[in-house]
Design a protein around this motif. Sequence first.
Motif, PDB file in Angstrom:
ATOM      1  N   PRO A   4       0.822  -1.219   0.000  1.00  0.00           N
ATOM      2  CA  PRO A   4       0.000   0.000   0.000  1.00  0.00           C
ATOM      3  C   PRO A   4       0.853   1.265   0.000  1.00  0.00           C
ATOM      4  CG  PRO A   4       0.098  -0.936   2.202  1.00  0.00           C
ATOM      5  CD  PRO A   4       0.789  -1.928   1.283  1.00  0.00           C
ATOM      6  N   LYS A   5       0.308   2.305  -0.644  1.00  0.00           N
ATOM      7  CA  LYS A   5       0.940   3.620  -0.550  1.00  0.00           C
ATOM      8  C   LYS A   5       0.672   4.203   0.830  1.00  0.00           C
ATOM      9  CE  LYS A   5       0.296   4.557  -5.468  1.00  0.00           C
ATOM     10  NZ  LYS A   5      -0.460   5.311  -6.482  1.00  0.00           N
ATOM     11  N   LEU A   6       1.597   5.003   1.309  1.00  0.00           N
ATOM     12  CA  LEU A   6       1.346   5.708   2.575  1.00  0.00           C
ATOM     13  C   LEU A   6       0.149   6.626   2.379  1.00  0.00           C
ATOM     14  CD1 LEU A   6       4.960   6.680   3.712  1.00  0.00           C
ATOM     15  CD2 LEU A   6       3.548   4.781   4.507  1.00  0.00           C
ATOM     16  N   PRO A   7      -0.812   6.598   3.281  1.00  0.00           N
ATOM     17  CA  PRO A   7      -2.022   7.416   3.129  1.00  0.00           C
ATOM     18  C   PRO A   7      -1.757   8.882   3.443  1.00  0.00           C
ATOM     19  CG  PRO A   7      -2.074   6.282   5.222  1.00  0.00           C
ATOM     20  CD  PRO A   7      -0.853   5.769   4.495  1.00  0.00           C
ATOM     21  N   PRO A   8      -2.641   9.774   2.997  1.00  0.00           N
ATOM     22  CA  PRO A   8      -2.466  11.208   3.282  1.00  0.00           C
ATOM     23  C   PRO A   8      -2.291  11.514   4.766  1.00  0.00           C
ATOM     24  CG  PRO A   8      -4.148  10.913   1.610  1.00  0.00           C
ATOM     25  CD  PRO A   8      -3.794   9.534   2.102  1.00  0.00           C
ATOM     26  N   ASP A   9      -2.988  10.773   5.624  1.00  0.00           N
ATOM     27  CA  ASP A   9      -2.899  11.051   7.064  1.00  0.00           C
ATOM     28  C   ASP A   9      -1.490  10.854   7.602  1.00  0.00           C
ATOM     29  OD1 ASP A   9      -5.548  11.674   7.093  1.00  0.00           O
ATOM     30  OD2 ASP A   9      -6.211   9.823   8.082  1.00  0.00           O
ATOM     31  N   PHE A  10      -0.710   9.995   6.980  1.00  0.00           N
ATOM     32  CA  PHE A  10       0.678   9.792   7.415  1.00  0.00           C
ATOM     33  C   PHE A  10       1.446  11.102   7.333  1.00  0.00           C
ATOM     34  CE2 PHE A  10       5.142   9.053   6.584  1.00  0.00           C
ATOM     35  CZ  PHE A  10       5.495   8.035   7.453  1.00  0.00           C
ATOM     36  N   TYR A  11       1.242  11.848   6.248  1.00  0.00           N
ATOM     37  CA  TYR A  11       1.990  13.080   6.009  1.00  0.00           C
ATOM     38  C   TYR A  11       1.405  14.291   6.743  1.00  0.00           C
ATOM     39  CZ  TYR A  11       3.498  10.210   2.040  1.00  0.00           C
ATOM     40  OH  TYR A  11       3.977   9.193   1.251  1.00  0.00           O
ATOM     41  N   ARG A  12       0.165  14.207   7.148  1.00  0.00           N
ATOM     42  CA  ARG A  12      -0.518  15.381   7.703  1.00  0.00           C
ATOM     43  C   ARG A  12      -0.464  15.447   9.214  1.00  0.00           C
ATOM     44  NH1 ARG A  12      -5.402  15.276   3.144  1.00  0.00           N
ATOM     45  NH2 ARG A  12      -3.942  15.625   1.401  1.00  0.00           N
ATOM     46  N   ARG A  13       0.367  14.616   9.814  1.00  0.00           N
ATOM     47  CA  ARG A  13       0.591  14.698  11.256  1.00  0.00           C
ATOM     48  C   ARG A  13       1.380  15.971  11.588  1.00  0.00           C
ATOM     49  NH1 ARG A  13       3.563   9.307  12.495  1.00  0.00           N
ATOM     50  NH2 ARG A  13       4.279   9.606  10.343  1.00  0.00           N
ATOM     51  N   PRO A  14       1.282  16.469  12.813  1.00  0.00           N
ATOM     52  CA  PRO A  14       1.878  17.765  13.143  1.00  0.00           C
ATOM     53  C   PRO A  14       3.367  17.747  13.478  1.00  0.00           C
ATOM     54  CG  PRO A  14       0.666  16.919  15.027  1.00  0.00           C
ATOM     55  CD  PRO A  14       0.402  15.973  13.894  1.00  0.00           C
ATOM     56  N   ASP A  15       4.016  16.585  13.499  1.00  0.00           N
ATOM     57  CA  ASP A  15       5.420  16.512  13.924  1.00  0.00           C
ATOM     58  C   ASP A  15       6.295  16.038  12.764  1.00  0.00           C
ATOM     59  OD1 ASP A  15       7.867  16.190  15.093  1.00  0.00           O
ATOM     60  OD2 ASP A  15       7.194  14.845  16.688  1.00  0.00           O
ATOM     61  N   PRO A  72      -2.130  20.918   1.947  1.00  0.00           N
ATOM     62  CA  PRO A  72      -2.056  19.844   2.942  1.00  0.00           C
ATOM     63  C   PRO A  72      -0.949  18.854   2.614  1.00  0.00           C
ATOM     64  CG  PRO A  72      -4.332  20.287   2.359  1.00  0.00           C
ATOM     65  CD  PRO A  72      -3.495  21.099   1.414  1.00  0.00           C
ATOM     66  N   GLY A  73      -0.332  18.280   3.637  1.00  0.00           N
ATOM     67  CA  GLY A  73       0.822  17.410   3.463  1.00  0.00           C
ATOM     68  C   GLY A  73       0.575  16.234   2.538  1.00  0.00           C
ATOM     69  N   GLY A  74       1.670  15.795   1.900  1.00  0.00           N
ATOM     70  CA  GLY A  74       1.571  14.649   1.017  1.00  0.00           C
ATOM     71  C   GLY A  74       1.860  14.958  -0.426  1.00  0.00           C
ATOM     72  N   ARG A  75       2.574  16.066  -0.672  1.00  0.00           N
ATOM     73  CA  ARG A  75       2.958  16.431  -2.037  1.00  0.00           C
ATOM     74  C   ARG A  75       4.480  16.566  -2.121  1.00  0.00           C
ATOM     75  NH1 ARG A  75      -1.118  17.945  -5.483  1.00  0.00           N
ATOM     76  NH2 ARG A  75      -3.178  18.104  -4.499  1.00  0.00           N
ATOM     77  N   ALA A  76       4.986  16.353  -3.312  1.00  0.00           N
ATOM     78  CA  ALA A  76       6.417  16.527  -3.543  1.00  0.00           C
ATOM     79  C   ALA A  76       6.729  18.017  -3.621  1.00  0.00           C
ATOM     80  CB  ALA A  76       6.826  15.843  -4.841  1.00  0.00           C
ATOM     81  N   TYR A  77       7.732  18.439  -2.871  1.00  0.00           N
ATOM     82  CA  TYR A  77       8.217  19.821  -2.901  1.00  0.00           C
ATOM     83  C   TYR A  77       9.646  19.746  -3.427  1.00  0.00           C
ATOM     84  CZ  TYR A  77      10.411  24.017  -0.898  1.00  0.00           C
ATOM     85  OH  TYR A  77      11.148  25.162  -0.698  1.00  0.00           O
ATOM     86  N   GLY A 147       4.863  19.670  -6.478  1.00  0.00           N
ATOM     87  CA  GLY A 147       3.416  19.720  -6.308  1.00  0.00           C
ATOM     88  C   GLY A 147       2.726  18.408  -6.614  1.00  0.00           C
ATOM     89  N   THR A 148       3.479  17.415  -7.121  1.00  0.00           N
ATOM     90  CA  THR A 148       2.891  16.114  -7.441  1.00  0.00           C
ATOM     91  C   THR A 148       2.316  15.452  -6.197  1.00  0.00           C
ATOM     92  OG1 THR A 148       4.427  15.769  -9.278  1.00  0.00           O
ATOM     93  CG2 THR A 148       3.352  13.815  -8.372  1.00  0.00           C
ATOM     94  N   ASP A 149       1.082  15.003  -6.292  1.00  0.00           N
ATOM     95  CA  ASP A 149       0.417  14.294  -5.204  1.00  0.00           C
ATOM     96  C   ASP A 149       1.025  12.904  -5.071  1.00  0.00           C
ATOM     97  OD1 ASP A 149      -1.313  13.070  -3.411  1.00  0.00           O
ATOM     98  OD2 ASP A 149      -3.125  13.852  -4.363  1.00  0.00           O
ATOM     99  N   LEU A 150       1.467  12.541  -3.882  1.00  0.00           N
ATOM    100  CA  LEU A 150       2.104  11.251  -3.664  1.00  0.00           C
ATOM    101  C   LEU A 150       1.111  10.090  -3.596  1.00  0.00           C
ATOM    102  CD1 LEU A 150       4.942  12.186  -1.147  1.00  0.00           C
ATOM    103  CD2 LEU A 150       5.006  12.098  -3.643  1.00  0.00           C
ATOM    104  N   GLN A 151      -0.156  10.382  -3.903  1.00  0.00           N
ATOM    105  CA  GLN A 151      -1.150   9.309  -4.044  1.00  0.00           C
ATOM    106  C   GLN A 151      -1.322   8.900  -5.502  1.00  0.00           C
ATOM    107  OE1 GLN A 151      -2.531   7.865  -1.207  1.00  0.00           O
ATOM    108  NE2 GLN A 151      -0.968   9.223  -0.345  1.00  0.00           N
ATOM    109  N   GLY A 152      -0.570   9.525  -6.393  1.00  0.00           N
ATOM    110  CA  GLY A 152      -0.724   9.265  -7.816  1.00  0.00           C
ATOM    111  C   GLY A 152       0.178   8.159  -8.328  1.00  0.00           C
TER     112      GLY A 152
END
Length: 203
Positions: A4-15, A72-77, A147-152
């Motif tokens: 599985p790909k890491l879900p968006p919630d993995f990246y959107r944690r505050p730490d 929101p977290g989870g994109r390539a910068y 800006g690429t979404d890591l869910q793609g």
Amino acid sequence: MLHPKLPPDFYRRPDPVQIARDLLGKHLFSCLNGELTGGRIVETEAYSHQGDLSMQLHLKRRGPHGRALHEPGGRAYLYQVYQRHTLFNISTNDADKPDTVLIRAIEPLVGLDIMLRRRGLETASAKLTAGPGLLTQALGVTPALSGTDLQGETLWIEDHAEQVPEADVLSSPRVGLAYAGEEAASLPWRFRIIGSPWTSKAK
């Protein structure tokens, strides 16, 4: 076996520090022009919008490359340094609390021949992906993908159910941050898997 790909919630944690630590052992992939390449993450660095002066330069980036930090977290910068090396960062936290994690090194596992060709090398060694500018070249990643979404299906990170033990993780100060002052430069927010030949050189 599908992973599985890491879900968006993995990246959107505050730490971002915890996220950088948790990314060790995960697998990063790119699929460009039908060429699949990737490997196991063995080195990361965390950057925070709070208490980290090194992050201020990034927060001033308002062009297309820096836009990923303000979503929101989870994109390539992705951006270039020295007009040559692309750095692969991942936006984390919320859009109004931009943090990021830099992927500094991977252990190459998939598409080795493609990565060697891109790097102009004949045999695999630490010179292939042991450093942030080297791994992006091996993966074919450029700032155009910022800006690429890591869910793609272009860039993504998979969970291969590996938990790297704390005893196998070395934390140390980040690289090249003298410009941000002693406090930022001394934060132990760089994480490496001990004994991996694919991590970049210690500073």
